[in-house]
Design an enzyme around this catalytic site. Structure first.
Site, PDB file in Angstrom:
ATOM      1  N   HIS A  82       0.887  -1.276  -0.053  1.00 31.22           N
ATOM      2  CA  HIS A  82       0.040  -0.082  -0.011  1.00 31.22           C
ATOM      3  C   HIS A  82       0.738   1.137   0.068  1.00 31.22           C
ATOM      4  CE1 HIS A  82      -4.216   1.208   0.362  1.00 31.22           C
ATOM      5  NE2 HIS A  82      -3.931   2.169   0.680  1.00 31.22           N
ATOM      6  N   ASP A 161     -13.554   2.646   7.219  1.00 29.64           N
ATOM      7  CA  ASP A 161     -12.479   3.332   6.321  1.00 29.64           C
ATOM      8  C   ASP A 161     -13.033   3.881   4.906  1.00 29.64           C
ATOM      9  OD1 ASP A 161      -9.895   4.175   5.430  1.00 29.64           O
ATOM     10  OD2 ASP A 161     -10.288   2.595   4.115  1.00 29.64           O
ATOM     11  N   ARG A 168     -12.807  12.429   4.039  1.00 37.81           N
ATOM     12  CA  ARG A 168     -11.539  13.011   4.198  1.00 37.81           C
ATOM     13  C   ARG A 168     -11.176  13.850   2.945  1.00 37.81           C
ATOM     14  NH1 ARG A 168      -7.942   8.512   5.366  1.00 37.81           N
ATOM     15  NH2 ARG A 168      -6.069  10.210   5.649  1.00 37.81           N
ATOM     16  N   SER A 183      -6.243   4.595   8.547  1.00 37.74           N
ATOM     17  CA  SER A 183      -6.957   4.093   7.188  1.00 37.74           C
ATOM     18  C   SER A 183      -6.245   2.931   6.494  1.00 37.74           C
ATOM     19  CB  SER A 183      -6.974   5.392   6.326  1.00 37.74           C
ATOM     20  OG  SER A 183      -7.077   4.974   4.875  1.00 37.74           O
ATOM     21  N   LYS A 187      -7.322  -1.508   6.651  1.00 40.59           N
ATOM     22  CA  LYS A 187      -7.753  -2.148   5.308  1.00 40.59           C
ATOM     23  C   LYS A 187      -6.604  -3.407   5.277  1.00 40.59           C
ATOM     24  CE  LYS A 187      -7.263   1.495   2.355  1.00 40.59           C
ATOM     25  NZ  LYS A 187      -7.755   2.696   2.736  1.00 40.59           N
TER      26      LYS A 187
HETATM   27  N1  URA Z   1      -3.848   5.554   1.528  1.00 46.19           N
HETATM   28  C1  URA Z   1      -5.100   5.338   2.220  1.00 46.19           C
HETATM   29  O1  URA Z   1      -5.678   4.437   2.065  1.00 46.19           O
HETATM   30  N2  URA Z   1      -5.258   6.004   3.001  1.00 46.19           N
HETATM   31  C2  URA Z   1      -4.981   7.063   3.480  1.00 46.19           C
HETATM   32  O2  URA Z   1      -5.262   7.685   4.339  1.00 46.19           O
HETATM   33  C3  URA Z   1      -3.844   7.647   2.527  1.00 46.19           C
HETATM   34  C4  URA Z   1      -3.285   6.844   1.489  1.00 46.19           C
END
Ligand code: URA
Length: 440
Positions: A82, A161, A168, A183, A187
């Protein structure tokens, strides 16, 4: 318990209890707490911050706001990746197919554009017919059959999220360490992979603008991952200049395909190779050096490109656009941006480039907005390159005539031309593990 008291407590700099965090996550997920109260709390968190305990509880509550995925039916070490978000950051579209082509299953849940940054889901959806809403059974089946699936969060995986992310995006509350860490890690924990590689961006186009802040974010996320039994490694990579030349959804898919075919831009290729090697490393495929060789072979043999095609096809995509990018839907307006003087590109204000791309139609201003897959920017000249007055330095793609002038002004402002050739930027700054920070 009342949401207004929780907002007030955080607004005044207080520390939320575990129960208060659980209350707000549950209430927002089941729809009993409205967007406007959550927006106010997010802004209070943005200004007041959260302690490591609050961040850990927030992550845990978000990860358990829906179902968690058990990937144990899929053989091997499952590795997830990620990015904290960047401009022109199409690395997932390159790395995931490479890693899958090396025999390591990738079952990945990605996000949409956030703030000034693009999102993998929006990019994938620029492939005609491709749907990122994939039911659980089908998701498993695709990973079993192909070794790779990149999908959107279904309603039942970390829904807190999913909702907070969209809020956001449009309330200027993205760039906060606790909100980013919770966040991403909620996930990743819910999605069930055994190991995680994090790409923490740093610089003018990242949410964390300084190296110190980026390292702090990386450490927070690595700790959360390891605490939850996931082998987690973070690379701090450059986002002071956009990655590659393309910004915008189908433009980035085209550049990802070029990279998978072995002729992508050097910076993008280099960052992808480092990230892919680290994913193969945490999957125990060898030393970092051996893993890099595996990644290079996945590209040179064409296997990685075939993996991307197989995944796109399994998700309903018309893969003829991957074989022949000319078939992508085209923007109706293409506008050159020209250098105003001679010199070298000495700085690119990368966040501005991301916003300009969004203005052209590649991002959202409101939650319900749709995006234009063909909109965006090609940076013809990059950091360090020589230019003469009148040279094309960028091309704008849009179908909204009214946005061209604003985007052009933003870009001219964002790209600085100086008289001295600047020092090359680093691409990878550090590698953060549970017990070390290795600076490069
Ligand atoms: N990627 C995400 O999934 N969440 C964030 O807050 C920033 C980048």
């Amino acid at each position: 318990m009342r949401m207004v008291d929780i907002i007030l407590k955080k607004r005044n700099g207080g520390e939320l209890s575990n129960e208060e965090i659980a209350f707000f996550i549950k209430g927002y997920t089941d729809g009993t707490i409205p967007d406007y109260q959550v927006s106010a709390l997010l802004m209070a968190i943005y200004f007041r911050g959260m302690t490591p305990r609050e961040t850990a509880v927030l992550t845990d509550r978000m990860a358990h706001s829906g179902d968690t995925v058990d990937l144990s039916a899929i053989q091997g070490i499952k590795v997830d990746k990620h990015s904290t978000g960047g401009v022109g950051d199409k690395t997932s579209l390159v790395i995931a197919p490479i890693v899958a082509a090396c025999g390591v299953p990738v079952a990945k849940m990605s996000g949409r554009g956030l703030g000034h940054t693009g999102g993998t889901l929006d990019k994938l959806e620029s492939i005609p017919g491709l749907s990122v809403s994939v039911e659980r059974e089908r998701f498993f089946q695709i990973v079993q059959d192909i070794g790779l699936a990149i999908i959107g969060q279904t309603g039942d995986i970390a829904p807190a999220d999913k909702n907070l992310y969209a809020l956001r995006d449009v309330t200027a509350t993205v760039d906060n360490l606790s909100l980013i860490a919770s966040s991403i890690m909620s996930k990743k924990l819910a999605a069930g992979s055994d190991a995680i590689v994090l790409d923490v961006k740093t610089g003018s186009g990242a949410f964390m603008k300084t190296l110190d802040d980026s390292i702090q974010l990386a450490q927070a996320m690595v700790q959360i991952g390891e605490h939850n039994g996931r082998h987690t490694v973070a690379l701090i990579t450059d986002m002071d200049i956009p990655l590659g030349h393309a910004i915008g959804n189908s433009l980035e898919v085209i550049e990802a395909v070029q990279t998978l075919k072995g002729h992508g831009p050097a910076d993008l290729t280099q960052v992808c190779m480092q990230l892919a090697s680290n994913m193969l490393f945490v999957a125990k495929k060898g030393t970092l050096e051996e893993c890099r060789t595996l990644a290079e072979e996945a590209i040179s043999s064409g296997r990685a490109f075939e993996k991307l095609k197989a995944m796109a096809k399994a998700m309903g995509g018309d893969v003829s656009v991957l074989d022949d990018p000319e078939q992508f839907q085209k923007a109706t307006i293409v506008q050159e941006v020209k250098a105003t003087k001679d010199g070298y590109i000495t700085h690119i204000q990368t966040e501005q480039c991301g916003i300009a791309s969004s203005v052209l139609g590649a991002g959202r201003e409101r939650k319900e907005d749709s995006i234009d897959p063909s909109a965006g920017i090609i940076l013809v000249k990059k950091y360090g390159e020589a230019v003469s007055a009148g040279d094309s330095i960028a091309r704008l793609y849009t179908s909204q005539k009214q946005s061209v002038q604003q985007a052009q002004e933003m870009l001219l402002d964002a790209i600085e031309i100086g008289s001295e050739k600047p020092e090359p930027e680093k691409l990878v700054y550090a590698r953060v593990t549970a017990d070390s920070i290795e600076r490069y």
